[in-house]
Motif scaffolding. Structure first.
Motif, mmCIF file in Angstrom:
data_model
loop_
_atom_site.group_PDB
_atom_site.id
_atom_site.type_symbol
_atom_site.label_atom_id
_atom_site.label_comp_id
_atom_site.label_asym_id
_atom_site.label_seq_id
_atom_site.Cartn_x
_atom_site.Cartn_y
_atom_site.Cartn_z
ATOM 1 N N LEU A 166 -36.936 56.552 -39.553
ATOM 2 C CA LEU A 166 -36.387 57.009 -38.280
ATOM 3 C C LEU A 166 -34.927 57.438 -38.406
ATOM 4 O O LEU A 166 -34.552 58.525 -37.970
ATOM 5 C CB LEU A 166 -36.528 55.906 -37.225
ATOM 6 N N LEU A 167 -34.097 56.618 -39.005
ATOM 7 C CA LEU A 167 -32.683 56.964 -39.108
ATOM 8 C C LEU A 167 -32.431 58.003 -40.190
ATOM 9 O O LEU A 167 -31.500 58.794 -40.083
ATOM 10 C CB LEU A 167 -31.850 55.708 -39.330
ATOM 11 N N GLY A 168 -33.278 58.025 -41.204
ATOM 12 C CA GLY A 168 -33.190 59.085 -42.203
ATOM 13 C C GLY A 168 -33.434 60.442 -41.574
ATOM 14 O O GLY A 168 -32.750 61.424 -41.884
ATOM 15 N N PHE A 169 -34.384 60.507 -40.646
ATOM 16 C CA PHE A 169 -34.659 61.737 -39.908
ATOM 17 C C PHE A 169 -33.420 62.206 -39.139
ATOM 18 O O PHE A 169 -33.150 63.401 -39.048
ATOM 19 C CB PHE A 169 -35.839 61.515 -38.953
ATOM 20 N N LEU A 170 -32.647 61.264 -38.608
ATOM 21 C CA LEU A 170 -31.445 61.616 -37.853
ATOM 22 C C LEU A 170 -30.249 61.920 -38.753
ATOM 23 O O LEU A 170 -29.208 62.326 -38.269
ATOM 24 C CB LEU A 170 -31.083 60.494 -36.878
ATOM 25 N N GLY A 171 -30.389 61.703 -40.065
ATOM 26 C CA GLY A 171 -29.334 62.060 -40.998
ATOM 27 C C GLY A 171 -28.641 60.887 -41.669
ATOM 28 O O GLY A 171 -27.745 61.100 -42.483
ATOM 29 N N ALA A 172 -29.021 59.662 -41.333
ATOM 30 C CA ALA A 172 -28.423 58.506 -41.996
ATOM 31 C C ALA A 172 -28.994 58.384 -43.400
ATOM 32 O O ALA A 172 -30.176 58.638 -43.626
ATOM 33 C CB ALA A 172 -28.700 57.231 -41.205
ATOM 34 N N GLY A 173 -28.158 57.984 -44.322
ATOM 35 C CA GLY A 173 -28.627 57.768 -45.681
ATOM 36 C C GLY A 173 -29.262 56.400 -45.835
ATOM 37 O O GLY A 173 -29.482 55.680 -44.854
ATOM 38 N N ALA A 174 -29.544 56.046 -47.070
ATOM 39 C CA ALA A 174 -30.109 54.728 -47.357
ATOM 40 C C ALA A 174 -29.131 53.654 -46.877
ATOM 41 O O ALA A 174 -27.911 53.839 -46.913
ATOM 42 C CB ALA A 174 -30.362 54.586 -48.851
ATOM 43 N N PRO A 175 -29.655 52.522 -46.429
ATOM 44 C CA PRO A 175 -28.759 51.482 -45.928
ATOM 45 C C PRO A 175 -28.030 50.758 -47.052
ATOM 46 O O PRO A 175 -28.506 50.691 -48.179
ATOM 47 C CB PRO A 175 -29.712 50.523 -45.226
ATOM 48 N N PHE B 8 -27.400 47.806 -43.408
ATOM 49 C CA PHE B 8 -26.375 48.524 -42.654
ATOM 50 C C PHE B 8 -26.573 50.022 -42.871
ATOM 51 O O PHE B 8 -26.401 50.519 -43.976
ATOM 52 C CB PHE B 8 -24.971 48.122 -43.107
ATOM 53 N N TYR B 9 -26.947 50.724 -41.803
ATOM 54 C CA TYR B 9 -27.116 52.180 -41.842
ATOM 55 C C TYR B 9 -25.845 52.805 -41.268
ATOM 56 O O TYR B 9 -25.394 52.427 -40.182
ATOM 57 C CB TYR B 9 -28.315 52.604 -40.996
ATOM 58 N N ARG B 10 -25.307 53.799 -41.983
ATOM 59 C CA ARG B 10 -24.089 54.460 -41.523
ATOM 60 C C ARG B 10 -24.351 55.956 -41.365
ATOM 61 O O ARG B 10 -25.005 56.571 -42.206
ATOM 62 C CB ARG B 10 -22.971 54.217 -42.520
ATOM 63 N N HIS B 11 -23.803 56.494 -40.255
ATOM 64 C CA HIS B 11 -23.983 57.925 -39.991
ATOM 65 C C HIS B 11 -22.935 58.388 -38.994
ATOM 66 O O HIS B 11 -22.781 57.793 -37.923
ATOM 67 C CB HIS B 11 -25.384 58.180 -39.440
ATOM 68 N N GLU B 12 -22.212 59.426 -39.342
ATOM 69 C CA GLU B 12 -21.227 60.067 -38.466
ATOM 70 C C GLU B 12 -20.311 59.059 -37.771
ATOM 71 O O GLU B 12 -20.094 59.125 -36.560
ATOM 72 C CB GLU B 12 -21.934 60.952 -37.434
ATOM 73 N N GLY B 13 -19.792 58.116 -38.534
ATOM 74 C CA GLY B 13 -18.834 57.157 -37.996
ATOM 75 C C GLY B 13 -19.434 55.965 -37.283
ATOM 76 O O GLY B 13 -18.705 55.108 -36.789
ATOM 77 N N SER B 14 -20.748 55.888 -37.199
ATOM 78 C CA SER B 14 -21.414 54.766 -36.540
ATOM 79 C C SER B 14 -22.129 53.904 -37.569
ATOM 80 O O SER B 14 -22.523 54.383 -38.631
ATOM 81 C CB SER B 14 -22.427 55.272 -35.518
ATOM 82 N N THR B 15 -22.301 52.644 -37.223
ATOM 83 C CA THR B 15 -23.040 51.719 -38.073
ATOM 84 C C THR B 15 -24.097 51.018 -37.236
ATOM 85 O O THR B 15 -23.833 50.586 -36.112
ATOM 86 C CB THR B 15 -22.103 50.655 -38.688
ATOM 87 N N PHE B 16 -25.292 50.923 -37.777
ATOM 88 C CA PHE B 16 -26.408 50.214 -37.143
ATOM 89 C C PHE B 16 -26.908 49.198 -38.154
ATOM 90 O O PHE B 16 -27.113 49.522 -39.319
ATOM 91 C CB PHE B 16 -27.511 51.209 -36.778
ATOM 92 N N CYS B 17 -27.091 47.957 -37.713
ATOM 93 C CA CYS B 17 -27.479 46.894 -38.624
ATOM 94 C C CYS B 17 -28.796 46.260 -38.180
ATOM 95 O O CYS B 17 -29.052 46.099 -36.986
ATOM 96 C CB CYS B 17 -26.385 45.831 -38.646
ATOM 97 N N VAL B 18 -29.608 45.899 -39.165
ATOM 98 C CA VAL B 18 -30.833 45.134 -38.959
ATOM 99 C C VAL B 18 -30.667 43.863 -39.781
ATOM 100 O O VAL B 18 -30.290 43.928 -40.953
ATOM 101 C CB VAL B 18 -32.081 45.911 -39.429
ATOM 102 N N THR B 19 -30.946 42.708 -39.167
ATOM 103 C CA THR B 19 -30.713 41.453 -39.867
ATOM 104 C C THR B 19 -31.804 40.425 -39.619
ATOM 105 O O THR B 19 -32.442 40.431 -38.562
ATOM 106 C CB THR B 19 -29.355 40.838 -39.445
ATOM 107 N N GLU B 20 -31.994 39.589 -40.597
ATOM 108 C CA GLU B 20 -32.781 38.383 -40.382
ATOM 109 C C GLU B 20 -31.871 37.432 -39.598
ATOM 110 O O GLU B 20 -30.684 37.321 -39.915
ATOM 111 C CB GLU B 20 -33.177 37.744 -41.711
#
Length: 125
Positions: free
Chosen positions: A17-26, A39-51
């Protein structure tokens, strides 16, 4: 940041999903407590998925929605379709235009495999 009960499943979902939007590998990280995070980073934003660090099961926040900027109405539809194809579920009706007090927005709502609610959003100029 959202929690997950299956970091490998979440990685497959968000890589697509985030790769489609342009984010690289986390950036993959293991905390001092041994919990894995992405941690996914794209255009100055960071989105995190965690246990969850507290060891309790991850749960979706009631009333919370995380929005992801899309570049066109077509990308809003693709956001939805990629999410569903990779283990997400559609919610809040079909993707498309919705008009409110601020104008027309193009939206698609899905839930990730852990139940976190996501929105693909395009707002015309």
């Amino acid at each position: 940041m959202v929690g997950t009960n299956d970091i490998d499943r979440a990685k497959r979902f968000y890589d697509a999903l985030l790769g489609f939007l342009g984010a690289g590998a986390p950036f993959e990280n293991t905390s001092g407590t041994g919990h894995k995070r992405l941690f996914y980073r794209h255009e100055g934003s960071t989105f995190c998925v965690t246990e969850p660090i507290n060891g309790e099961p991850a749960t979706a926040a009631n009333g919370a929605t995380l929005g992801f900027k899309c570049s066109s109405p077509e990308q809003v539809q693709q956001f939805h379709d990629i999410a569903v194809a990779n283990g997400g579920t559609s919610c809040e009706g079909p993707p498309g235009p919705r008009t409110n007090a601020i104008g027309t927005l193009y939206l698609s709502y899905v839930r990730d495999p852990d139940g976190n609610k996501l929105c693909g959003l395009y707002r015309p100029a």
